[in-house]
Scaffold this active site. Structure first.
Site, short mmCIF file in Angstrom:
data_model
loop_
_atom_site.label_atom_id
_atom_site.label_comp_id
_atom_site.label_asym_id
_atom_site.label_seq_id
_atom_site.Cartn_x
_atom_site.Cartn_y
_atom_site.Cartn_z
N ALA A 207 0.81 -1.23 0.00
CA ALA A 207 0.00 0.00 0.00
C ALA A 207 0.84 1.27 0.00
O ALA A 207 0.47 2.26 -0.63
CB ALA A 207 -0.93 0.00 1.22
N CYS A 332 16.75 0.65 1.23
CA CYS A 332 17.33 -0.42 2.04
C CYS A 332 18.85 -0.36 2.00
O CYS A 332 19.51 -0.60 2.99
CB CYS A 332 16.87 -1.78 1.54
SG CYS A 332 15.17 -1.80 1.04
N1 PLP Z 1 9.51 -5.12 -3.52
C1 PLP Z 1 9.93 -3.98 -4.05
C2 PLP Z 1 10.28 -3.92 -5.50
C3 PLP Z 1 10.08 -2.84 -3.24
O1 PLP Z 1 10.52 -1.70 -3.77
C4 PLP Z 1 9.74 -2.94 -1.86
C5 PLP Z 1 9.92 -1.78 -0.97
O2 PLP Z 1 10.86 -1.03 -1.08
C6 PLP Z 1 9.28 -4.17 -1.37
C7 PLP Z 1 9.17 -5.24 -2.23
C8 PLP Z 1 8.92 -4.34 0.06
O3 PLP Z 1 7.65 -3.79 0.34
P1 PLP Z 1 7.27 -3.38 1.85
O4 PLP Z 1 8.04 -2.15 2.16
O5 PLP Z 1 5.79 -3.16 1.79
O6 PLP Z 1 7.63 -4.53 2.72
#
Ligand code: PLP
Length: 389
Positions: A207, A332
């Protein structure tokens, strides 16, 4: 609560926020829907009484909105704590039950929630194939190893915006007797996502990348696909994902999905024009600056830039001091000091790796904000280069 016109929450009006791939500002409509939930007497969606039934209706309405946005039936949507859980769940479920039998293939540029889970499965005996990408971040031609059970490939890359050809990947996976799990977290709301047309077996969404709240997402699965639960307990989400539903966040996700469905085409066109202008202005003003990723098939809001002779972190800090929020790579890996695994996999030259900047626009980004950012980036890059000389 239905979606009104897209608007930003007031506290976000100050900064020039160009980091929407990390998290998009909470839409005012979502904040309002969540505040309404917070102010309303709470029931547990599993309770049979009136308040429980009311909470269940909120969850069901949001499920329908999310399902519509991805072209699925509502029953296909299981809410999770976010994109990470949806990705981890899809991978672990594929290898639950029959141990390490069969292999897993992932692209080299997947999100860490895929890559780290894949490496953990490998430590437990799953054969892992990492598929390389070319200089634009596109998957290089590949053949899946015999016995591959699952291919995990993203729809859109979070750092460069490069789009994979998901229907072609689904066809390749199915021809090899494997399933396709698609991480559509960054694609959602920026390009059309259609799990039926794409023919994917499962798909992760989140979301907070579309203006909804953080900490809520979904795994969307093909009808009839048996998916082992990751979380067992009270049997919520039709036994697929236990834990009392986060009704407030789910309400916000539902509204964000409605807004995304309503605004996608217009928003994408506007963001693309602003992003292309930003890139053109930076390339014209600064030598030794490169756009990374596939400039033809890319998310409309994402610019991944490499500035030779500059440290990305120094650039981000300098821009932050002026109220401009951007990222060095994925949020990250920001601050880790390590170069982005995505840019390394693309073979970006060492000189440009350290000076990588990700600028990601949102639906509310204005031309004036882009102009402020361009001026600040040009000044900061010139200053940092002069200091390093
Ligand atoms: N997958 C991708 C491509 C993303 O960019 C992110 C978030 O940065 C995620 C998964 C992880 O999503 P969430 O932050 O809702 O755990």
């Amino acid at each position: 609560m239905t979606a009104g016109p897209a608007a930003r929450a007031p506290e976000e009006a100050q900064a020039v926020y160009l980091d929407c791939n990390a998290t998009a500002p909470l839409l005012a409509e979502c904040a309002a829907a969540m505040a309404e939930e917070a102010a309303t007497a709470r029931g547990n969606p599993s309770s049979l009484h009136a308040l429980g039934r009311r909470a269940r209706a909120v969850v069901d309405a949001a499920r329908e909105a999310v399902a519509r946005l991805v072209g699925a039936a509502p029953e296909a949507v299981a809410f999770t704590s976010g994109g990470t859980e949806a990705n981890v769940w899809a991978l672990r479920a594929a290898f639950a039950g029959n141990g390490a039998a069969g292999g897993l293939a992932v692209s080299a540029v997947e999100h860490p929630s895929i890559l780290e889970t894949a490496r953990d499965l490998e430590r437990h005996g799953v054969a892992l194939q990492v598929l390389p990408v070319d200089a634009r971040g596109r998957l290089a031609p590949f053949g899946l190893e015999p016995g591959t059970r699952l291919l995990a490939a993203m729809a859109a890359n979070n750092e460069t915006g490069t789009l994979f050809d998901v229907p072609a990947l689904a066809a390749a996976a199915h021809a090899a007797g494997a399933r396709l799990h698609c991480d559509a977290v960054q694609a959602l709301g920026k390009v059309p996502v259609d799990v039926v047309a794409w023919d994917v077996d499962s798909c992760a969404v989140s979301a907070h990348k579309i203006g909804g709240p953080q900490g809520i997402g979904a795994l969307v699965t093909r009808p009839g696909l048996g998916v082992e639960p990751l979380l067992r307990g009270g049997g919520q989400e039709h036994g697929r994902r236990s834990g009392t539903e986060n009704v407030m966040a789910i309400a916000g996700f539902g509204v964000a999905a409605q807004v995304a469905e309503r605004d996608l085409a217009a928003t994408a066109a506007r963001m693309r024009a602003l992003r292309d202008g930003l890139e053109a202005d930076l390339l014209a003003a600064l030598p030794d600056c490169a756009v990374q990723g596939d400039r033809e098939r890319r998310l409309p809001n994402t610019a991944s830039l490499g500035f030779a002779g500059v440290k990305g972190e120094a650039l981000v800090v300098s821009l932050d001091a002026q109220g401009i929020c951007v990222s060095t790579g994925s949020a990250c890996s920001s601050g880790s000091g390590r170069p982005s695994h995505v840019l390394v996999a693309m073979g970006v030259p060492a000189g440009q790796l350290g000076g990588a900047l990700r600028i990601s626009l949102g639906p509310a980004t204005t031309q004036a904000e882009v102009a402020v950012a361009v001026r600040a980036i040009v000044t900061a890059v010139r200053r940092l280069r002069a200091l390093a000389a």
